[in-house]
Design an enzyme around this catalytic site. Structure first.
Site, mmCIF file in Angstrom:
data_model
loop_
_atom_site.group_PDB
_atom_site.id
_atom_site.type_symbol
_atom_site.label_atom_id
_atom_site.label_comp_id
_atom_site.label_asym_id
_atom_site.label_seq_id
_atom_site.Cartn_x
_atom_site.Cartn_y
_atom_site.Cartn_z
ATOM 1 N N CYS A 166 0.822 -1.204 0.000
ATOM 2 C CA CYS A 166 0.000 0.000 0.000
ATOM 3 C C CYS A 166 0.862 1.262 0.000
ATOM 4 O O CYS A 166 2.044 1.222 0.305
ATOM 5 C CB CYS A 166 -0.939 0.067 1.203
ATOM 6 S SG CYS A 166 -1.961 -1.369 1.426
ATOM 7 N N ASP B 215 15.464 -12.035 -12.632
ATOM 8 C CA ASP B 215 14.310 -11.551 -11.895
ATOM 9 C C ASP B 215 14.783 -11.026 -10.542
ATOM 10 O O ASP B 215 15.903 -11.297 -10.114
ATOM 11 C CB ASP B 215 13.275 -12.669 -11.703
ATOM 12 C CG ASP B 215 11.861 -12.105 -11.511
ATOM 13 O OD1 ASP B 215 11.724 -10.870 -11.328
ATOM 14 O OD2 ASP B 215 10.912 -12.896 -11.550
ATOM 15 N N ASP B 216 13.919 -10.257 -9.881
ATOM 16 C CA ASP B 216 14.324 -9.736 -8.577
ATOM 17 C C ASP B 216 14.302 -10.826 -7.511
ATOM 18 O O ASP B 216 15.100 -10.812 -6.585
ATOM 19 C CB ASP B 216 13.428 -8.565 -8.176
ATOM 20 C CG ASP B 216 11.992 -8.967 -8.097
ATOM 21 O OD1 ASP B 216 11.518 -9.329 -7.019
ATOM 22 O OD2 ASP B 216 11.314 -8.942 -9.152
ATOM 23 N N CYS C 29 7.099 -14.082 6.264
ATOM 24 C CA CYS C 29 7.448 -12.773 6.814
ATOM 25 C C CYS C 29 6.888 -12.628 8.218
ATOM 26 O O CYS C 29 5.685 -12.712 8.436
ATOM 27 C CB CYS C 29 6.904 -11.667 5.921
ATOM 28 S SG CYS C 29 7.227 -10.021 6.586
ATOM 29 N N CYS D 283 16.001 -5.820 7.601
ATOM 30 C CA CYS D 283 15.292 -7.055 7.889
ATOM 31 C C CYS D 283 15.471 -7.996 6.711
ATOM 32 O O CYS D 283 15.039 -7.709 5.594
ATOM 33 C CB CYS D 283 13.804 -6.793 8.124
ATOM 34 S SG CYS D 283 12.902 -8.327 8.463
ATOM 35 N N CYS E 59 13.312 -13.240 5.937
ATOM 36 C CA CYS E 59 12.710 -14.230 5.043
ATOM 37 C C CYS E 59 13.766 -15.056 4.317
ATOM 38 O O CYS E 59 13.451 -16.064 3.701
ATOM 39 C CB CYS E 59 11.737 -13.578 4.068
ATOM 40 S SG CYS E 59 12.476 -12.290 3.059
#
Lengths: 473, 473, 473, 473
Positions: free
Chosen positions: B27, B378-379, B415, B464, B467
């Protein structure tokens, strides 16, 4: 000069004085459980038949355990235009047509109000006025509660939840009734509550607003008026008595007391103006009541009073005029044709829209007016502005005289129960004689039903006639 | 056989395995006070530039003392298509573009959330995840509070109101901050609060999500990314630091601490995937980060690795691929054309809509693929389903080999902060070697950036990367 | 069993037999030149007053030299809901409300039809039926002309253009009239033509359909009925005579002959059913005509015939019933309440929609029906299906007897002029006695106005009564 | 000062000079016969892939014998948002995406155009320009024909019908071709014609616009570009040659000659700008052409020319810039991020909307621009206004120098074939040196591909390069 200038200026002068000139409608509700199959088509059909009680917005909330809500501004037909009603699932549901009372015209104020509490859906719809809602809202705000709408529905629902503090499926009828009784015992309203697989309906302790129940082949339903049941195969029709209610589930229904009894005080305007002439409200035929009021008013005329034609102000004055003209043997004619394509006047929330439609709404039939002594029959006079406007139209069509008759007594007081009547000062009958009123509205004469004659129709102490009385008891 | 049968069946088999294959966006928010004139056009322009952060819905709430809310499902342009933006009054306002995270897709969940409390308007918009919201909601329900939406915004706003219990105009920045600190200190979110004639903005204590402030000729504004300020005459741009906030009124602004400090822990995926390449997030150029990640990954290739062409997966893989190809001197080509007319894939809330667009979204350029040894950049790889699909397409276009490269390390954990990552078992990298992954997605080889190499770009302990790590600390 | 099954099956059986049970309306037109200011508000107001002539679609075309067209399906209010009528420019304009006759329900068939020819705008609206249109269309197609709509308007306009072959601003009234006369002299229609800064209006040679003209303070206007002028300051009202027309420009107007004279043959159903009771059609008050037809019918009753209550079938039967009940001194009551919120029945183009509304449209007032000998007054019986349905409703409400009365004679023939009457075989009166008809519709007795009595109202040879006559002359 | 004043005034000054700064797109068409099942989903998918050729409006016409038309303004996704595409019946169909060329923006001008002639449906869609349409329209009007739209489609269809004068099902391919050849032989257009159960497609004699055919497992289809076939199982792909066409029915297809042969003259801008980089137009890969043009332009640079970064103007400049940067070994970067959420600029019919989006469309990536010597690569310069604007943006981001490069030669002439190029005087290259142009747009230097170098890519005489040439042959 163009329309804005020539015609419109004249019209504006007239129209400016025409404001909300009717006691406002009081919304309509319908809900229940369909015996087999989805309830949504029944809800829509019923709301169409209750549409006269409110045209600003409409909504339904349907389902079984889970509830789905459809609501919007507009007439029932328009709200559901793009919704395939037969696709809406669920045997349970409640519906509402709204006339804007308290609560401004925001979409979140349209009913039903649905929330999810402790993982379960609950919805509520009510009509009428909840006198204590404002106080309860403020009390809630002081302890840090916040409201997302300005509607009383949210106050009622919050109040119930705050009292019960458990999953809606665990609420009992008695617990809900107790909460309503303790908090909203002074209101003049009916409530429909849709809990998981259950519907509860409540009529206030005074019985101000009507609430009907019908057990039909198609299901068990509660409604503001019995006209909503028309078209169903009704096996048993019950008037929910003041301070009582009904609980409906898929097994059946149970009529139960809800509030501590109070003196019954049914609103006479439900009979005189709000309800459909096809309805039976408070155990009386609305059409007959209006007809009889016309007859009684006729009996009050001077012996030598005569007129060439009796013309009703549509729609609520119609039965009155038939009764009146029949009693006096004055020819009855529909001298003012209602334009069905206009929205019902006085129903839109903003003042401006209310006045715009007045002239368009009635079209005079010159051939029954010209050269005639006209007696014009209406159900009531509130501000008197519409009456004045119509009398002007009749005279422009060549009426030689126009006499105004109101089958209800002079309205000289605001409504204690919150019906949206103007202030005393705006009421044309307040502190004025019939003569003075006639002068103001341009009539040759004006006559109201004497208050004591009203008792010939509304007998006993079970009727609220406070708006006709000077001093409140 | 028709489309439903022939092509579609084949497609369905492929597509069924393609599900949400990206970490979801988080968002975007924008708000502030325009120096002179209405803020609405600034809100709209800014939301358009933040649209990549969420395309499910958009809303703005504008005004001065009184607030007006406009919100709906759809892209910014579509939500405001029929609204004359220059007519919306007010110098203050907040806006939101939404990617559906928690909270289902009901209109009342679209942000901002506006309420009237003690006669005053308050509105709130937040992005990110509010870890404690669920608990607080349940606690509230147990004491009889009811929520009209399922959004965390309502929980935050209710919690603030419940703590302060006074008119919003009397709330101080410190009081609001204290309430957030005491109740939502574990979240990974930013908040915009619009009180009468004031805006407050808060970044969470860990600084997980970015929050930027700019004092411009046109006004003072806070935004999720600095790209939202593009086009304004910025005089001063300030990164709101973790645990801090800003209060804006018509006099000016003040940057203030809000929460008790915690260890900073900025989400690396803001740099790798969420943010616009034109943004500077956490004081770093997003474009440069992605380019550099590509370069570093290139440095990890075997000496003898070579390819005919490096092709990015659009859009986030683009800068990575340029960096990668440049480092290895492999020709860079746009071998997959993005169809701009499709909605951004994976962004719609329902699974079905997500998969429908995959094939339509990328159109291969045969002339740069046919007969070539392709390295696809790709990322990141989440489920790996899109990668598998794209590799299939490249092979069908005649690629002799396809090598898959991810500039982020293996994602092997969900996450902690609530970003919408699939469960471990759904993650293609969980418990699998690069070799195994290559087999699954049909690539000749697969390589991820080694986790320790990530530190070359994201230095220090302020990031962070949970993940990518097996065991949570 | 659910609604689809239980109620609906029963309803379906009833409803299947109810089909188009009225002679269809004949559209309404209005146009002219406003004296000062824009014409659009006048067009909208007038179309609202002509809405009873057609509710399927509405349109207006306004301007001066250049014309702008607004048209859509729906009621006037709905078509113009989102259009700011006061912003529409231009002093000239024509408008149309459409009942679907020939021409299927495609948007391009909605009138007015506007084209640009030789760089100039022309538009046309007509009501009624253009008998020769089909032949002319086919003739045109054979020489390679192609039509974009299936409406007769396009045929008329094409025919005029093909005849005149010059810029519309150069067309004279006489040239257009000559073309109409040569090509469409057998029609039963009125035409409004809007040329650059000019309006032309034509009534067919037989005068089948009415056409009124009014010179007002606000402008010069032509309309299907004079009710459309209500609310304007009319200085001079003129009935456009059969075979005549009027040309209007900003200088004034001129009434002129158009066609070669034929025998006048005015449609009696304009008086009996189509027109508003507030209108004066063919120099007669519609309300009075209907009242008088009721009176005359009453005079035909057997001496000993009596009934407890006379109930009209709304709306067109209303004045008839008042006349009838008054003559026989039978109490008049509104025993069937019209639900204003439903669309006018039988008006939607598809059969299915027509039948859906029948039951919903009329709600019986039990208190005036129960135990009563009812005489039901309608303007006419076509298929008789609605009558049968209503009689069933009355009996279900407890009527002891129901007697059906039609103030028009038996309809036993289709309309030569193209009014949408069913085939002979579908007409309930065709080859049947009153006794047989009574049995079919479930009435105790049925009575039609004798054809020769019709002459007491419609005197002379200027009336078309062909549908009541067996053999066409 | 507010937004209207401060920012906006500055923006306005810039924007006023930015007008239609691209050669306009040329619409896209797709049609055919699906082998089994409905064609509508194929049409929609194909139009989405041709959307780059026109974004103003879209439409499809589907069916078998009877045809149904769906068309509206807006992007393909928006036009079909509320239409269940899988419910649209029929194996045959044609579709169109429209860029507004001739014909103003009225709904009736959206293609396909469908008519009913002699009881049978026919529809037509075309792209490109029909030079002779205006004359034929005027000729038709002089003989009394009237047009309901201002689109050339109606002229073509009328002309065919007028020539053949028989039922569409009887038209032969040769008859239609003959009519086109005799009347529209100078056009630069492709036509799709949908007759009962047949599709005909035609490419103009010069082959100005591309037309592709593919026989697939799913059906036989014709399209503007082969990218439209992506996703289908193509068995045979054929380029429809200039002056040829194809007839498709449910039995199969036949490629046939249509017009008298002329000198082939394919529009180079189809390769340079109009077509998708994923397409193969005129037997050449569009991506490769653009890449190669970049390479060749690089070869024209001075030996000592160097730059820090090569940045493409998206989207058409992208492949060019990759080619250019690769040849000169200048780092390639995406320094201008395209905002996908804006509508493609320059595409809306009104000038005002065109300019509004320019600044919003490109967002600069400061980190790759600041302090750099930038070379900016675009496909072409028309008015030069966009280039000037972008250069301004780059300088504001800190570019030390900006060099402008165009891979097409100077455009110094309007398009003979009707492509919507501004007048000579508006063309920035007309009568100006590269030096003068650089000054105007604010670039350090400007370089165009020399016209003779263009031949290295577009060999032979089969290319139309007239807009680069001073004197027309």
């Amino acid at each position: 000069m163009n329309l804005e200038k020539s015609t419109k200026i004249q019209l504006k002068m007239r129209l400016n004085s025409i404001k909300n000139d009717k006691i406002n409608e009081e919304c309509g509700i319908f809900g229940g459980c369909s015996r087999a199959g989805n309830i949504a088509p029944y809800l829509k059909c019923a709301l169409l038949k209750l549409q006269h009680r409110g045209q600003e917005a409409a909504g339904i909330c349907c389902g079984d355990l889970k509830q789905t809500l459809y609501k919007d501004f507009g007439l029932v037909n328009s709200v559901f235009r793009n919704i395939k009603i037969s696709d809406i699932k669920g045997s349970f549901g409640i519906g509402h047509v709204r006339y804007s009372t308290f609560g401004d015209s925001r979409k979140e104020n349209i009913q039903p109000l649905k929330v999810t509490y402790m993982g379960e859906d609950v919805s509520l719809a009510h009509n009428g006025n909840v006198s204590e809602a404002k106080n309860i809202r403020e009390k809630f705000e002081r302890i840090g509660e916040v409201f997302l709408s300005s509607s009383d529905s949210e106050v009622i629902l919050k109040r119930i939840i705050f009292s019960l503090k458990k999953k809606p499926s665990l609420w009992t009828y008695d617990e809900v009734a107790k909460c309503l009784c303790e908090n909203f015992s002074l209101g003049s309203y009916c409530i429909l509550l849709y809990l998981p697989n259950r519907i509860m309906a409540f009529r206030d302790p005074f019985g101000y607003r009507p609430l009907m129940f019908a057990s039909c082949d198609e299901g068990d339903f509660a409604a503001s008026e019995d006209v909503a049941f028309y078209g169903l195969k009704v096996n048993k029709m019950i008037e929910i008595m003041p301070s009582c209610g009904v609980e409906i589930n898929s097994e059946g229904y149970e009529i139960k007391p809800a509030y501590t009894n109070k003196d019954i005080s049914q609103c006479v305007f439900e009979q005189i103006y709000f309800a459909s002439p096809a309805s039976n409200i408070f155990s009386k035929s609305v059409y007959n009541t209006r007809y009889k009021l016309g007859e009684i008013l006729a009996g009050c005329e001077d012996k030598d009073f005569c007129a060439d034609v009796a013309i009703p102000v549509m729609d609520s004055g119609l039965a009155c005029a038939i009764g009146y003209s029949s009693a006096l043997n004055i020819p009855f004619h529909l001298g003012l044709i209602r334009n069905n394509w206009m929205e019902r006047s006085f129903i839109l929330p903003e003042q401006k829209k209310r006045t715009r439609n007045v002239l368009e709404k009635f079209i005079p039939v010159k051939s029954v007016i010209e050269g005639k002594k006209v007696v014009l029959i209406d159900d009531s006079l509130v501000r008197g502005t519409t009456s004045g406007e119509i009398i002007k139209i009749l005279k422009e069509c060549g009426a030689s005289e126009v006499h105004m008759r109101s089958v209800s007594p002079k309205i000289i007081n605001t409504c204690f129960w919150g019906v949206d009547i103007p202030t005393k000062e705006e009421l044309i009958s307040y502190n004025k004689t019939e003569c003075e009123i006639a002068k103001i509205i341009g009539a040759k004469s004006v006559k109201f039903l004497p208050l004591d004659k009203l008792r010939d129709v509304f007998e006993g102490d079970i009727w609220c006639k406070k708006c006709f009385e000077e001093n409140r008891k």
